[in-house]
Design a protein around this motif. Structure first.
Motif, mmCIF file in Angstrom:
data_model
loop_
_atom_site.group_PDB
_atom_site.id
_atom_site.type_symbol
_atom_site.label_atom_id
_atom_site.label_comp_id
_atom_site.label_asym_id
_atom_site.label_seq_id
_atom_site.Cartn_x
_atom_site.Cartn_y
_atom_site.Cartn_z
ATOM 1 N N GLN A 213 0.834 -1.207 0.000
ATOM 2 C CA GLN A 213 0.000 0.000 0.000
ATOM 3 C C GLN A 213 0.868 1.256 0.000
ATOM 4 N N PHE A 214 1.904 1.251 0.836
ATOM 5 C CA PHE A 214 2.813 2.389 0.914
ATOM 6 C C PHE A 214 3.472 2.626 -0.443
ATOM 7 N N ARG A 215 3.929 1.544 -1.073
ATOM 8 C CA ARG A 215 4.583 1.648 -2.378
ATOM 9 C C ARG A 215 3.627 2.258 -3.405
ATOM 10 N N ARG A 216 2.356 1.822 -3.392
ATOM 11 C CA ARG A 216 1.365 2.371 -4.317
ATOM 12 C C ARG A 216 1.156 3.865 -4.076
ATOM 13 N N GLN A 217 1.049 4.245 -2.798
ATOM 14 C CA GLN A 217 0.812 5.645 -2.459
ATOM 15 C C GLN A 217 2.000 6.530 -2.838
ATOM 16 N N MET A 218 3.193 5.985 -2.771
ATOM 17 C CA MET A 218 4.398 6.771 -3.043
ATOM 18 C C MET A 218 4.813 6.739 -4.513
ATOM 19 N N GLN A 219 4.119 5.946 -5.318
ATOM 20 C CA GLN A 219 4.482 5.817 -6.721
ATOM 21 C C GLN A 219 4.491 7.188 -7.401
ATOM 22 N N GLY A 220 5.591 7.502 -8.049
ATOM 23 C CA GLY A 220 5.735 8.768 -8.758
ATOM 24 C C GLY A 220 6.296 9.893 -7.915
ATOM 25 N N GLU A 221 6.322 9.737 -6.594
ATOM 26 C CA GLU A 221 6.812 10.812 -5.732
ATOM 27 C C GLU A 221 8.316 11.042 -5.883
ATOM 28 N N ALA A 222 9.083 9.993 -6.118
ATOM 29 C CA ALA A 222 10.536 10.137 -6.285
ATOM 30 C C ALA A 222 10.838 11.016 -7.496
ATOM 31 N N GLU A 223 10.146 10.769 -8.594
ATOM 32 C CA GLU A 223 10.377 11.565 -9.797
ATOM 33 C C GLU A 223 10.027 13.032 -9.556
ATOM 34 N N LYS A 224 8.941 13.269 -8.808
ATOM 35 C CA LYS A 224 8.553 14.649 -8.494
ATOM 36 C C LYS A 224 9.641 15.356 -7.692
ATOM 37 N N ALA A 225 10.355 14.580 -6.850
ATOM 38 C CA ALA A 225 11.413 15.155 -6.016
ATOM 39 C C ALA A 225 12.749 15.206 -6.753
ATOM 40 N N GLY A 226 12.781 14.757 -8.006
ATOM 41 C CA GLY A 226 14.011 14.828 -8.794
ATOM 42 C C GLY A 226 14.876 13.587 -8.727
#
Length: 94
Positions: free
Chosen positions: A56-69
């Motif tokens: 669930q955590f992985r799903r919620q965080m998907q794409g956040e790394a790219e947003k942070a660069g």
């Protein structure tokens, strides 16, 4: 190849079911651990709650790394190195 295990258990008067030993082993659960029941289309899946929470955590965080660069493992390693240097410098000034 995916292995299929089939086992059954009796539902007791309070709705309790003992998960068979071989199923507990596959799920990676033991006494005191939690399991999550997922009901979809009339079928129930039982999953180790720790694994489910991580999914669930992985799903919620998907794409956040790219947003942070962070677009590669090198970006993450570089950020860690920079953060450690800054922390070390900060601690040295105390």
């Amino acid at each position: 190849m995916t292995e299929t295990l089939v086992n059954d258990a009796r539902v007791m008067s309070k709705g309790q079911v003992t998960i068979p030993k071989n199923i507990r082993a596959v799920l990676g659960v033991s006494t005191g651990d939690r399991v999550t029941f997922i009901v979809e289309n009339g079928q129930v899946r039982v999953i180790n709650s720790a694994i489910y929470a991580m999914q669930q955590f992985r799903r919620q965080m998907q794409g956040e790394a790219e947003k942070a660069g962070f677009n590669s493992e090198e970006d993450v390693a570089e950020w860690i190195t920079k953060s450690r240097r800054e922390e070390n410098e900060s601690n040295a000034n105390l």
